[in-house]
Design an enzyme around this catalytic site. Structure first.
Site, mmCIF file in Angstrom:
data_model
loop_
_atom_site.group_PDB
_atom_site.id
_atom_site.type_symbol
_atom_site.label_atom_id
_atom_site.label_comp_id
_atom_site.label_asym_id
_atom_site.label_seq_id
_atom_site.Cartn_x
_atom_site.Cartn_y
_atom_site.Cartn_z
ATOM 1 N N ASP A 21 5.996 0.668 -6.736
ATOM 2 C CA ASP A 21 5.779 0.071 -8.063
ATOM 3 C C ASP A 21 6.342 1.005 -9.133
ATOM 4 O O ASP A 21 5.920 2.155 -9.223
ATOM 5 C CB ASP A 21 4.259 -0.113 -8.241
ATOM 6 N N ASN A 23 6.603 -0.022 -12.543
ATOM 7 C CA ASN A 23 6.149 -0.304 -13.907
ATOM 8 C C ASN A 23 4.632 -0.213 -14.074
ATOM 9 O O ASN A 23 4.076 -0.642 -15.080
ATOM 10 C CB ASN A 23 6.677 -1.662 -14.407
ATOM 11 N N ASP A 25 2.098 -1.755 -12.728
ATOM 12 C CA ASP A 25 1.182 -2.910 -12.674
ATOM 13 C C ASP A 25 0.461 -3.019 -11.331
ATOM 14 O O ASP A 25 -0.237 -3.999 -11.070
ATOM 15 C CB ASP A 25 1.918 -4.213 -13.013
ATOM 16 N N ASP A 29 8.025 -3.483 -6.825
ATOM 17 C CA ASP A 29 9.032 -4.286 -7.521
ATOM 18 C C ASP A 29 10.446 -3.967 -7.023
ATOM 19 O O ASP A 29 10.655 -3.027 -6.244
ATOM 20 C CB ASP A 29 8.918 -4.092 -9.041
ATOM 21 N N ASP A 98 13.768 -13.816 2.914
ATOM 22 C CA ASP A 98 12.854 -14.614 3.722
ATOM 23 C C ASP A 98 13.082 -16.075 3.351
ATOM 24 O O ASP A 98 13.229 -16.390 2.165
ATOM 25 C CB ASP A 98 11.408 -14.209 3.411
ATOM 26 N N ASP A 199 11.134 -18.353 8.347
ATOM 27 C CA ASP A 199 9.683 -18.407 8.503
ATOM 28 C C ASP A 199 9.201 -19.659 9.237
ATOM 29 O O ASP A 199 9.635 -20.772 8.905
ATOM 30 C CB ASP A 199 9.087 -18.406 7.080
ATOM 31 N N GLU A 256 11.442 -16.648 13.099
ATOM 32 C CA GLU A 256 10.071 -16.478 13.561
ATOM 33 C C GLU A 256 9.732 -17.710 14.383
ATOM 34 O O GLU A 256 9.553 -18.800 13.827
ATOM 35 C CB GLU A 256 9.115 -16.362 12.370
ATOM 36 N N HIS A 328 4.398 -7.753 8.761
ATOM 37 C CA HIS A 328 3.379 -7.996 7.726
ATOM 38 C C HIS A 328 2.269 -8.931 8.187
ATOM 39 O O HIS A 328 1.332 -9.169 7.434
ATOM 40 C CB HIS A 328 4.078 -8.586 6.496
ATOM 41 N N ASP A 329 2.390 -9.503 9.376
ATOM 42 C CA ASP A 329 1.360 -10.411 9.892
ATOM 43 C C ASP A 329 0.546 -9.775 11.005
ATOM 44 O O ASP A 329 -0.259 -10.452 11.644
ATOM 45 C CB ASP A 329 2.010 -11.675 10.493
#
Ligand code: GLC
Length: 556
Positions: A21, A23, A25, A29, A98, A199, A256, A328-329
């Site tokens: 990140d 910025n 938040d 990014d 993706d 996906d 996938e 990520h899963d």
């Protein structure tokens, strides 16, 4: 086999929300990604897969797209994206997006219009069906739990969502939908992306009759994948997709795919297959419980080895698989595939060795290269993931206590892999100066990129050597195209294979057991290409491997 530009490449998945990140938040990014391109290049990465960065309400972390042509403002602007493409190109790296086209977000303009008139033009972009006797059209359970049908208030209609109710499924039988999707895909390819990770694509073919099946759980529902299993013809849709898009650009695609039908491998990833490659999920599938995470089983080494070798052998004369230990899963590979005694740096390197040197494309997931691990959450409120919340609920309903249900989440949750990247030992692991959107794993003071960059024997530096070995002029050919021949199958807890092509041979040996092990063979004259420990004990007719030791031998 005809050579393709991507055959000898190494790939890396970035989960943008958790990468870096810039910025403050609390959300990663595009500028953060751009600033780390040199880091990835130095690691040995050629292809970067970005999890979704399109405009999205983020109900399922960007896998619910509300505008396929926009970058979500959380991540930056289209200018930032163009800069990323340029900067990657300068470094001879490829950006892969993706592609989420089985469904979109309920906030997408198409669905908003469809809701206003389910019988109108946009209604046919989705699957609207009338209920039966006050019940949904069929008894399908969505992948994230609950009915896969959601009622449209004030009408008799329900719409189909195989994932969350905010992810309505797109109607692939409607040529207008296909035209919209193909135009969008070609728009990104024209922009300069090198391809896509595709996906949930097996789900696009539906049985439009949506018949009910025997219930498979106490909720009276049946997994929606029963319907997917019962229909044929996904190949025709995939071929049409390829011909109208990817093929025209020589794009790289990695799919996938779960529940592929038997004997379809050649159609999926053969020379003229629907995709360049697809992930090998065979080890991941070993942990599936009968009902959910709450009855998932720890993975046994013998099964782990067996299914990997099965995939390797099956694909040999057909094409390439993409090899992963996590994404990520999934929970972190080091927690899932290593026995407890091996959850240390030697073990992390050993798992990396056996995975990266398999035949196929190595895909690293962010943080894997430093040995990031599952993160313990103190309550369900600390989790963000929609799937985790669904599985937690199912576990409680099945009678587990809160503590037991949380333990199932610790072992299986997708958030394990989504915690912020650990860059250094400063606040929030150097990920953000604000409040991170998801908890940072408290172990970041010990496990971070900065510490490992400066230490020659770190996991990070070992991964660099592994990837460099795949590209070494003397070994590139055999490590890219060579067959994977299992070795020492009679030895329990030994993961060993040769990569062979013509007269060339590389041997990979790894000891997953907690005892030193002697393997007979003529290794003494072979050069040692990699060793995750300082020493190795060799005799003229054997090699002794310490627990967690992995060694790679080259040509005599
Ligand atoms: C894929 C994605 C996963 C997402 C699902 C629905 O499995 O990897 O993160 O939740 O599709 O899009």
């Amino acid at each position: 086999m005809n050579k393709k530009w991507w055959h000898d490449k190494a790939a890396y998945q970035i989960y943008p929300k958790s990468f870096l990140d810039t910025n403050g938040d609390g959300i990663g990014d595009l500028k953060g990604i751009i600033s780390k391109l040199d880091y990835l290049k130095d690691l040995g990465i050629d292809i970067i897969w970005l999890s979704p960065i399109y405009q999205s309400p983020f109900v399922d972390q960007g896998y619910d797209i509300s505008d396929y042509y926009k970058i979500d403002e959380k991540f930056g602007t289209m200018d930032d994206f163009d800069t990323l493409l340029d900067e990657a190109k300068k470094r001879d790296m490829h950006i892969v997006m993706d592609l989420v086209i089985n469904h979109c977000s309920d906030k997408h303009e198409w669905f908003q219009k469809a809701l206003q008139d389910p019988e109108g033009e946009y209604g046919d972009y989705f699957y609207f069906r009338k209920g039966k006797n006050g019940n949904p059209p069929s008894n399908y359970r969505a992948y994230f739990g609950g009915s896969a049908w959601e009622k449209v208030e004030g009408t008799d209609y329900y719409y189909l969502h195989m994932f969350a109710k905010q992810q309505p499924d797109l109607n692939w039988n409607n040529p207008k939908v296909l035209k919209e999707l193909y135009t969008m895909i070609n728009w990104w390819l024209n922009k300069g992306v090198s391809g896509f990770r595709i996906d949930a694509i097996i789900n696009i073919k539906k049985d439009p009759e949506f018949k009910s099946f025997e219930p498979d759980g106490p909720d009276g529902l049946t997994s929606v994948c029963r319907m997917v299993d019962s229909v044929d013809g996904v190949g025709e849709l995939l071929e049409d997709l390829k011909k109208n898009t990817f093929e025209k650009y020589d794009a790289f695609t990695v799919a996938e795919v779960f529940n592929m039908k038997k004997d379809e491998l050649i159609e999926f990833v053969g020379e003229n297959g629907h995709f360049s490659t697809m992930f090998d999920f065979s080890t991941h599938q070993l942990s599936f419980g009968e009902h959910g995470w709450y009855d998932s089983k720890p993975i046994q080494f013998e099964d782990f080895r067996r299914v990997i070798f099965h995939s390797q052998t099956e694909c040999l004369d057909i094409g390439f698989l993409a090899n992963i230990i996590e994404n990520h899963d999934e929970p972190r590979g080091v927690n899932r595939y290593l026995p407890k005694h091996a959850r240390n740096e030697a073990g992390f390197k050993m798992l990396g060795t056996v995975s990266v040197l398999l035949r196929g494309l190595p895909f690293l997931y962010q943080g894997q290269e430093i040995g990031m691990q599952n993160c313990r959450m103190n309550s369900i409120d600390e989790y963000d993931d929609i799937n985790t919340k669904g599985e937690y609920k199912m576990a409680l309903e099945a009678g587990l206590s809160d503590r037991e249900a949380l333990e199932a989440c610790y072992e299986n949750s997708r958030d394990n892999a989504r915690t912020p990247m650990q860059w250094d030992d400063s606040a929030n692991a150097g990920f953000s100066s604000g409040t991170p959107w998801l908890k940072v794993n408290p172990n970041y003071k010990d496990i971070n990129v900065k510490e490992q960059s400066g230490r020659p024997d770190s996991v990070l530096n070992y991964y660099k050597k592994l990837l460099a070995l795949r590209k070494n002029d003397s070994y590139r050919e055999v490590l890219t195209y060579g067959a994977c021949i299992p070795m020492y199958l009679d030895e329990d807890n030994i993961f060993a294979y040769a990569r062979e092509k013509d007269n060339h041979k590389v041997i990979v040996l790894a000891n997953f057991s907690d005892k030193p092990r002697v393997l007979n063979g003529d290794f003494a004259n072979r050069p040692i290409l990699l060793n995750n420990m300082e020493n190795i004990t060799l005799s003229p007719s054997s090699v002794t491997l310490m627990p967690c030791q992995a060694v790679v031998f080259g040509e005599i």
